[in-house]
Design an enzyme around this catalytic site. Structure first.
Site, PDB file in Angstrom:
ATOM      1  N   HIS A  86      -3.471 -12.407  29.763  1.00  0.00           N
ATOM      2  CA  HIS A  86      -2.670 -11.183  29.852  1.00  0.00           C
ATOM      3  C   HIS A  86      -1.791 -11.224  31.089  1.00  0.00           C
ATOM      4  O   HIS A  86      -2.145 -11.842  32.106  1.00  0.00           O
ATOM      5  CB  HIS A  86      -3.577  -9.957  29.947  1.00  0.00           C
ATOM      6  CG  HIS A  86      -3.922  -9.350  28.628  1.00  0.00           C
ATOM      7  ND1 HIS A  86      -3.760  -8.018  28.358  1.00  0.00           N
ATOM      8  CD2 HIS A  86      -4.410  -9.898  27.493  1.00  0.00           C
ATOM      9  CE1 HIS A  86      -4.150  -7.757  27.129  1.00  0.00           C
ATOM     10  NE2 HIS A  86      -4.554  -8.891  26.571  1.00  0.00           N
ATOM     11  N   GLU A 127       1.225  -9.070  22.271  1.00  0.00           N
ATOM     12  CA  GLU A 127       1.445  -7.623  22.384  1.00  0.00           C
ATOM     13  C   GLU A 127       2.630  -7.352  23.302  1.00  0.00           C
ATOM     14  O   GLU A 127       2.855  -8.084  24.269  1.00  0.00           O
ATOM     15  CB  GLU A 127       0.204  -6.923  22.971  1.00  0.00           C
ATOM     16  CG  GLU A 127      -1.082  -7.156  22.233  1.00  0.00           C
ATOM     17  CD  GLU A 127      -1.862  -8.346  22.806  1.00  0.00           C
ATOM     18  OE1 GLU A 127      -1.508  -8.838  23.897  1.00  0.00           O
ATOM     19  OE2 GLU A 127      -2.809  -8.780  22.138  1.00  0.00           O
TER      20      GLU A 127
END
Length: 319
Positions: free
Chosen positions: A38, A106
Site C-alpha cells: 500500500h 485501489e
C-alpha cells in the site's frame, strides 16, 4: 496439504514490528508469509504504510519462509517494468522464495500521481498487459513493447533468479477469476468462496494454487477484540466497489461511520477460543484453497503467536 501462513499488514505496523512478526511467525510454525503493498493505510487509526520492496529485502535477511505480496498493483503507481525489476531482485534476495501477487488495485494507493482511476474493465485490461510485460522481462531478454497502456523501450533485467517468480492474480468476481485462470500462475481471493475458486479452475486455473487470507483478533476478552477491530479495520465491512474507488484514508473514515460494532462482531474471528479460529480457517480449506494466511489485528502479537503455536496450528497439521 494446505499451507498456513502469516499475513503482515504494512498499514498497521512499523517496519521493525513487521520484521519481528516474521521471526515470531516462523518460530510459531507458520510456513509462509504474505505482505500487503500500500501507499496509504485504509484509515488514520492504522497509521503506517511502509514501502513493500524495502520490507521484502529486509525480510530476506530475517526469515527463511516464502514471501508473497498480497497484492501489488503493477499498473498505475509503478510501471510494470519497474515492478518486474523489483520482483526479480526480491526473488534473488529470497533465494527463489518470492511469489508475486498482483491485482487491479485501489484508487486509495494508485491515484497519488494524478492519474485518472480507470473503470474495472480497463483496470483488468491494464493488468493483463502488465503481466505480459513482466513475463517478457523475466526472460532476461531485451524488451520493446508498444501496447494500449504501456510503452517499454530496450529494457532488460540483468539481476534475475534462476526461475522467474510465479505471478498470482487477485480477483473478487467472475470476470477477475476468469482473468486469473487465463494469465496467472495462481489465484488470490480473500473470501472462502468455493464457487469463485471453481470459476478460476474452470477458466484455465486447473490445479494451480489458490491463496486466501483472513483477519482475526486474538484477545483474552472477546468484546475488547471486537472494539479493537472496529477501531482499526472497519473498512473490512464496506460493501461492493467502495474499497476500490475511495481515494483517501479520510474518505474511508467517513464511509466506515456506517459500520457499527454489531456489524463488526457478526463478521469476524475474535477472542481466544481455538474452535472459533479453526472454523474460520477451515472454511478456506473446505473451499479448496491451497494456502491460507492469517493476520492478527491489534497489539497482542506475541500472545497471538503463542496461541496459534499451542492451540491452532497443531490442529491443522493433518488436514
Amino acid at each position: 496439504m494446505t499451507t498456513y501462513g502469516y499475513f503482515m499488514s504494512c498499514e498497521e505496523f512499523t517496519p521493525a514490528e513487521l520484521l519481528e512478526q516474521a521471526r515470531m511467525a516462523e518460530q510459531a510454525g507458520f510456513r509462509a508469509l504474505a505482505i500487503s503493498d500500500h501507499f496509504h493505510p485504509w484509515n488514520g487509526e492504522q497509521g503506517q504504510s511502509s514501502f513493500v520492496w524495502s520490507m521484502i529485502g529486509a525480510l530476506a535477511q530475517v526469515t527463511s519462509l516464502p514471501v508473497t505480496t498480497l497484492v501489488t498493483c503493477p499498473t498505475v503507481r509503478m510501471h510494470p517494468a519497474i515492478n518486474a525489476q523489483a520482483a526479480a531482485t526480491s526473488a534473488v534476495l529470497t533465494e527463489g522464495r518470492f511469489r508475486f501477487g498482483v491485482g487491479t488495485g485501489e484508487a486509495l494507493n494508485e491515484h497519488i500521481l494524478g492519474d485518472a482511476w480507470p473503470d474495472a474493465t480497463t483496470r483488468m485490461q491494464m493488468l493483463d498487459e502488465a503481466v505480459q510485460v513482466i513475463r517478457r522481462l523475466f526472460t532476461g531478454e531485451s524488451v520493446t513493447h508498444h501496447g494500449n497502456h504501456y510503452t517499454v523501450e530496450n529494457a532488460r533485467l540483468y539481476t534475475l533468479p534462476a526461475t522467474p517468480p510465479p505471478l498470482y492474480v487477485s480477483g473478487f468476481g467472475p470476470q477477475s477469476a476468469a482473468l486469473a485462470g487465463r494469465i496467472g500462475d495462481g489465484f488470490v481471493t480473500m473470501q472462502p468462496d468455493a464457487d469463485l475458486v471453481g470459476q478460476f479452475r474452470r477458466g484455465g486455473g486447473g490445479d494451480k494454487p489458490v491463496l486466501g487470507g483472513l483477519k482475526v483478533c486474538w484477545d483474552s476478552d472477546r468484546d475488547r477484540a471486537v472494539k479493537t477491530v472496529h477501531r482499526l479495520w472497519p473498512n473490512e465491512q464496506l460493501p461492493g466497489e467502495l474499497p476500490q474507488i475511495l481515494p483517501t484514508p479520510e474518505h474511508f473514515q467517513q464511509a466506515t461511520t456506517l459500520v457499527s460494532p454489531e456489524m463488526t462482531a457478526a463478521a469476524g474471528t475474535f477472542g481466544n477460543d481455538p474452535e472459533e479460529h479453526l472454523r474460520a480457517i477451515l472454511a478456506y480449506v473446505d473451499a479448496d484453497f491451497d494456502e491460507v494466511y492469517v493476520n492478527q489485528i491489534g497489539p497482542d502479537q506475541r500472545q497471538f503467536f503463542d496461541f496459534y503455536r499451542q492451540s491452532v496450528l497443531p490442529e491443522l497439521s493433518g488436514d
